[in-house]
Write a protein that holds these residues in place. Structure first.
Motif: not given
Length: 457
Positions: A253-259, A61-78
């Motif tokens: 978890i919040q995204f799981g609630r939204l879904d 019921d709770v999947i990963s939003l992959r925010l970890e990848q979004a964070i490191v990708r933003e830092f690496a790109n900049i």
């Protein structure tokens, strides 16, 4: 298919490194202690699981939003977007440029795991090794990696593993010593029995031990995140998203609630069984269906004989707005915690921000990225020296030049003038301009505008 198999093997190897090389095992083989605690090793393993979308809190019921990848990708790109790096010696520069061709994706892994090593191999090749795949033995007082073990694991079968340990030891009085030892194991939980290097064809040409007394620097580049280690107090690198671990959990978890809100509010029509057509079936039970319509739209009810209608629609109102607001609030908290600007992973249109907030967010991100760039520059400088060393070019006169632009912080007056131009062109409304630069809400800005002023000069 082959790519998926490679990823599966790589993840298995990372888990093997964690299991097979506790401090006791290393002490038995080399009579040295590792430089991180079991607690730190558990954190490194958890960061790797989070980055791979397999965090401990995830479920059906709770999947990963992959925010970890979004964070490191933003830092690496900049960090790398406007980096210029070169070596004045043409031959070393050619090898260096080839070595950093894929630095972005590898820096992302280093940011996620807390640290990484860029180690030259034979010829023009280098190997990027995240903190999940090497064993630190000793740091100097400044956190520079002086002694380290690089494991190489070959899984021959379900019950046979070949392990090579490459140990780098740098000491002021002895220089650099590199040793290689090989082992054969039948279990993923032990190092097994030592075997000759020559018994493994791929390792037969390697030297068991060699010392370079004039070497005063590591034979690799070492990058570590600019984050104080509050986990075990060691010099071990801390993941760039470690401080936001709990917030990332709450966001998933919040995204799981939204879904679930969307899923539970799907329209359905409750239908009396008398209105559903029977279907012939081999089973002894009678099956029913509503012809030519979506199955999920109907739910059978036995209400015959009553006064209720045969058809009753179930279409609850959605409450997604509050769930989305909550999710965006978590994302903004994550941005603040890890040192990103508002809008990097959250919806930039979801809140109104004053000029002070915008400037503070940019400054926060600029400081974080600048610290990453400083550590990366040191890593690349050591990498260039290591490349020269392995290619017998250390006696050549060369200079490493590395520069990063500061485009994160746009000059305030330049940005303000651009906004004035946007107002004049009708792209930005005057109240938006005033709200941004005078720290007012849109309602306050609209009230405070001069009556006759339609544009701002």
């Amino acid at each position: 298919m082959e790519a998926k198999r490679s990823v599966k093997i790589l993840n298995a190897i990372r888990e093997l490194v964690r299991k097979m090389f506790p401090s006791k095992t290393i002490k038995e083989v080399y009579s040295v202690d590792i430089a991180v605690t079991d607690l730190m090793l558990r954190h490194i393993a958890e960061w790797n699981r989070m980055y791979s979308g397999k965090a401990s809190w995830l479920s059906e019921d709770v999947i990963s939003l992959r925010l970890e990848q979004a964070i490191v990708r933003e830092f690496a790109n900049i960090t790398l977007n406007e980096m210029t790096a070169s070596v004045t010696d043409k031959r070393i520069d050619e090898i260096f440029k080839a070595a950093i061709k894929d630095i972005n994706q590898n820096l992302q892994r280093g940011l996620a795991s807390g640290a990484m090593v860029i180690k030259p191999l034979d010829g023009n090749n280098v190997q990027y090794i995240p903190q999940t795949e090497f064993i630190p033995i000793e740091y100097d007082v400044n956190g520079r990696l002086m002694k380290v073990i690089f494991p190489e694991i070959k899984q021959i079968s379900d019950r046979e593993y070949l392990i090579r340990l490459e140990y780098h030891s740098l000491a002021a009085e002895k220089g650099l010593t590199i040793t290689n030892r090989a082992f054969r194991s039948s279990s993923p939980d032990s190092l097994g029995k030592e075997i000759p290097l020559k018994s493994v064809p791929e390792w037969s040409s390697l030297m068991e031990g060699v010392t370079y007394p004039l070497m005063k620097r590591p034979a690799f580049g070492y990058y570590v995140n600019p984050i104080a280690n509050s986990i075990d107090g060691s010099h071990g690198g801390v993941s760039i998203f470690d401080s936001a671990t709990e917030l990332i959990r709450l966001a998933d978890i919040q995204f799981g609630r939204l879904d679930w809100e969307f899923e539970s509010a799907e329209r359905a029509i409750h239908v009396d069984e008398a209105a559903i057509c029977p279907v012939k079936t081999a089973s002894v039970f009678q099956a029913f269906e509503v012809p030519k319509l979506k199955d999920r739209l109907f739910k059978g009810l036995n209400i015959s004989g009553g006064t209720q209608e045969f058809f009753k629609e179930f279409s609850p109102s959605l409450r997604e707005e509050n769930f989305i607001k909550g999710l965006e609030e978590y994302k903004r908290a994550i941005e603040f915690t890890v040192g990103l600007s508002y809008g990097d992973i959250s919806n930039p249109q979801s809140i109104e921000k004053t000029a002070t907030e915008i400037k503070a967010a940019k400054k926060r991100k600029y400081n974080t990225v600048s610290a990453i760039q400083n550590n990366l520059k040191t890593c690349l400088d050591d990498l260039v020296y290591a490349i020269a060393f392995f290619n017998a070019m250390t006696q050549r006169r060369y200079e490493f030049i590395c520069d990063f632009k500061d485009s994160i912080l746009v000059d305030e007056e330049t940005e303000r003038q651009q906004d004035r131009n946007d107002v004049s062109m009708g792209i930005m409304r005057p109240e938006e301009y005033r709200a941004k630069w005078y720290g007012e809400s849109l309602e306050e800005a609209l009230k405070n505008l001069p009556q006759s002023a339609e544009v701002i000069e």
